[in-house]
Design a protein around this motif. Structure first.
Motif, mmCIF file in Angstrom:
data_model
loop_
_atom_site.group_PDB
_atom_site.id
_atom_site.type_symbol
_atom_site.label_atom_id
_atom_site.label_comp_id
_atom_site.label_asym_id
_atom_site.label_seq_id
_atom_site.Cartn_x
_atom_site.Cartn_y
_atom_site.Cartn_z
ATOM 1 N N ARG A 34 0.841 -1.200 0.000
ATOM 2 C CA ARG A 34 0.000 0.000 0.000
ATOM 3 C C ARG A 34 0.874 1.247 0.000
ATOM 4 N N ARG A 35 0.546 2.232 -0.842
ATOM 5 C CA ARG A 35 1.302 3.487 -0.880
ATOM 6 C C ARG A 35 0.958 4.329 0.342
ATOM 7 N N LEU A 36 1.962 4.564 1.174
ATOM 8 C CA LEU A 36 1.763 5.333 2.389
ATOM 9 C C LEU A 36 2.573 6.622 2.337
ATOM 10 N N ALA A 37 2.172 7.566 3.147
ATOM 11 C CA ALA A 37 2.954 8.782 3.368
ATOM 12 C C ALA A 37 2.868 9.112 4.846
ATOM 13 N N VAL A 38 3.846 9.899 5.307
ATOM 14 C CA VAL A 38 3.919 10.221 6.730
ATOM 15 C C VAL A 38 4.151 11.724 6.901
ATOM 16 N N ILE A 39 3.400 12.312 7.817
ATOM 17 C CA ILE A 39 3.693 13.659 8.302
ATOM 18 C C ILE A 39 4.105 13.508 9.754
ATOM 19 N N VAL A 40 5.310 13.929 10.085
ATOM 20 C CA VAL A 40 5.819 13.761 11.443
ATOM 21 C C VAL A 40 6.130 15.128 12.032
ATOM 22 N N ASN A 41 5.639 15.371 13.231
ATOM 23 C CA ASN A 41 5.781 16.655 13.906
ATOM 24 C C ASN A 41 6.802 16.528 15.026
ATOM 25 N N GLU A 42 7.924 17.216 14.878
ATOM 26 C CA GLU A 42 8.978 17.154 15.888
ATOM 27 C C GLU A 42 8.718 18.157 17.004
ATOM 28 N N THR A 60 7.428 1.578 -0.736
ATOM 29 C CA THR A 60 6.115 2.201 -0.856
ATOM 30 C C THR A 60 5.996 3.476 -0.024
ATOM 31 N N CYS A 61 7.045 3.834 0.708
ATOM 32 C CA CYS A 61 7.054 5.104 1.432
ATOM 33 C C CYS A 61 8.458 5.687 1.331
ATOM 34 N N SER A 62 8.780 6.229 0.166
ATOM 35 C CA SER A 62 10.105 6.792 -0.076
ATOM 36 C C SER A 62 10.270 8.085 0.714
ATOM 37 N N GLU A 63 11.507 8.587 0.744
ATOM 38 C CA GLU A 63 11.806 9.750 1.587
ATOM 39 C C GLU A 63 10.983 10.979 1.216
ATOM 40 N N ASP A 64 10.600 11.114 -0.068
ATOM 41 C CA ASP A 64 9.816 12.281 -0.462
ATOM 42 C C ASP A 64 8.379 12.211 0.040
ATOM 43 N N ARG A 65 8.003 11.065 0.604
ATOM 44 C CA ARG A 65 6.666 10.908 1.168
ATOM 45 C C ARG A 65 6.678 11.036 2.695
ATOM 46 N N ILE A 66 7.807 11.413 3.257
ATOM 47 C CA ILE A 66 7.917 11.655 4.693
ATOM 48 C C ILE A 66 8.171 13.146 4.898
ATOM 49 N N VAL A 67 7.178 13.832 5.411
ATOM 50 C CA VAL A 67 7.237 15.286 5.573
ATOM 51 C C VAL A 67 7.421 15.601 7.051
ATOM 52 N N LEU A 90 -0.917 15.222 -1.483
ATOM 53 C CA LEU A 90 -2.027 14.910 -2.390
ATOM 54 C C LEU A 90 -1.703 15.296 -3.827
ATOM 55 N N ALA A 91 -0.745 16.215 -3.999
ATOM 56 C CA ALA A 91 -0.379 16.667 -5.344
ATOM 57 C C ALA A 91 0.656 15.773 -6.016
ATOM 58 N N LEU A 92 1.155 14.763 -5.327
ATOM 59 C CA LEU A 92 2.136 13.852 -5.927
ATOM 60 C C LEU A 92 1.535 13.136 -7.129
ATOM 61 N N GLU A 93 2.402 12.772 -8.076
ATOM 62 C CA GLU A 93 1.934 12.073 -9.285
ATOM 63 C C GLU A 93 1.182 10.797 -8.916
ATOM 64 N N GLN A 94 1.702 10.081 -7.922
ATOM 65 C CA GLN A 94 0.992 8.934 -7.358
ATOM 66 C C GLN A 94 0.689 9.259 -5.896
ATOM 67 N N PRO A 95 -0.448 9.861 -5.642
ATOM 68 C CA PRO A 95 -0.749 10.268 -4.266
ATOM 69 C C PRO A 95 -0.870 9.070 -3.343
ATOM 70 N N PRO A 96 -0.616 9.272 -2.055
ATOM 71 C CA PRO A 96 -0.685 8.154 -1.106
ATOM 72 C C PRO A 96 -2.097 7.599 -0.987
ATOM 73 N N GLN A 97 -2.147 6.323 -0.665
ATOM 74 C CA GLN A 97 -3.433 5.669 -0.417
ATOM 75 C C GLN A 97 -3.831 5.776 1.050
ATOM 76 N N HIS A 98 -2.883 6.112 1.892
ATOM 77 C CA HIS A 98 -3.160 6.321 3.316
ATOM 78 C C HIS A 98 -2.046 7.208 3.860
#
Length: 345
Positions: A34-42, A60-67, A90-98
């Motif tokens: 599954r294509r995932l992305a992460v937003i992490v708040n330090e 499925t969660c490359s570095e450009d999908r970790i914000v 959401l603007a990525l060419e292949q947006p995350p599925q979760h």
């Protein structure tokens, strides 16, 4: 996935050192394609949590999908940081599925859930669920939270107590907003403590919320994802100590970075950190160190007197090997003394 379907987002909240980053890392490593992305708040000035997640090496969660959002608490910087971060994913060419959203340990989850009703994103994302991770060992020791009923009784008996402990408020708000509560570090609890803490959690939450037990934040993603809570439409069932406030601050807490030289053995830096934690009111320690002669980076994480360490990945070619430790505690820490003790100066 339909182009018109809302992208589900899981908000991972929990107190300092409860195991949020480990939980997210385990989800990434067991994503099943599954294509995932992460937003992490330090909470702090160095991206330790983001670095831990980027070391997963999951396709499925490359570095450009970790914000990483490091400008402040995510619930206080919704307009400036969080909404633009969501829009960029959401603007990525292949947006995350979760999308997984790891808040800082001091964040209040309800303002973040409310942000999903903002017109800019309301039609595009939904809160699949708020997952609150609880550090079972810390709660058992009374380090971060007390029995809510006992706290109320104490307030009633002592007229000088006119407000709740801020740590207690954060802990309770995270429980009250949850769709799923993970009682983590169960291996550090007795059977009696597991039963007692589970009962205390259920007594503090006025609605039916499942409590699941975990060791090392290892849970099947099928348990965590797909809750379909649509929490942004269910705000009334999620009371908060801060409902009447426009915002909150973290003036009771501070964080700073200690630069550390390379060490001969892991025990060297662990011993110094342990001594500093025993001598000062340090809540949380996290960071990296270089061990002389070792090609791997040493990851160090600690809550109170409990320290964990592991070699998490190899140093990259040309990467700075400057060791850095983030120290988080209540305001008034003796920064100079702690820095000397940890750095060995």
């Amino acid at each position: 996935m339909s182009d018109i379907a809302k992208v589900p987002c899981s908000i991972i909240t929990g107190f300092l050192g409860a195991g949020k980053t480990t939980l997210v890392r385990n989800i990434l490593q067991n994503a099943g394609g599954r294509r995932l992305a992460v937003i992490v708040n330090e909470f702090g000035d160095v991206g330790i949590d983001g670095e831990i997640l980027k070391g997963c090496g999951v396709e499925t969660c490359s570095e450009d999908r970790i914000v990483e959002l490091s400008n402040g608490c995510i619930c206080c910087t919704v307009a400036d940081d969080f909404v633009p971060a969501l829009e960029s994913l959401l603007a990525l060419e292949q947006p995350p599925q979760h999308i997984l959203i790891e808040t800082s340990g001091l964040a209040l989850p309800k303002p973040l859930v409310q942000a999903f009703n903002w017109p800019a994103i309301a039609s595009r994302v939904t809160v699949d669920g708020v997952i609150t991770v609880v550090d079972g060992a810390a709660v058992a020791a009374g380090r971060f939270a007390d029995d809510p009923a006992a706290l109320k009784a104490q307030q009633a008996a002592d007229p000088s107590l006119d407000h709740d402990n801020p740590l207690e408020e954060v802990y309770e708000d995270q429980l009250l907003c949850a769709d799923l509560i993970v009682l983590n570090k169960a291996d550090l609890l007795t059977d009696e403590e597991r039963v007692r803490i589970t009962a205390e959690i259920k007594a503090a939450v006025p609605r039916a919320v499942k409590v699941v037990i975990s060791e090392g934040a290892k849970l099947d993603p099928k348990v965590l994802l797909g809750l379909n809570a649509a929490a942004e439409g269910d705000l009334a069932a999620r009371p908060s100590h801060h409902d009447a406030e426009g915002e909150h601050d973290h003036d009771d807490f501070e964080s700073f970075i200690v630069d550390i030289p390379a060490v001969g053995e892991p025990a060297d830096i662990l011993g110094r950190i342990g001594a500093a934690t025993a001598a000062h009111d340090i809540l949380r320690i996290k960071g990296f160190a270089e061990v002389k002669g070792k090609p791997m980076r040493l990851l160090i994480q600690g809550v109170g007197h409990r320290l964990q360490h592991q070699f998490d990945r190899a140093w990259h070619l040309g990467e700075s090997r400057q060791g850095q430790i983030v120290v988080i505690g209540q305001k008034g820490l003796d920064r100079d003394a702690i820095s000397r003790e940890i750095a060995g100066g």
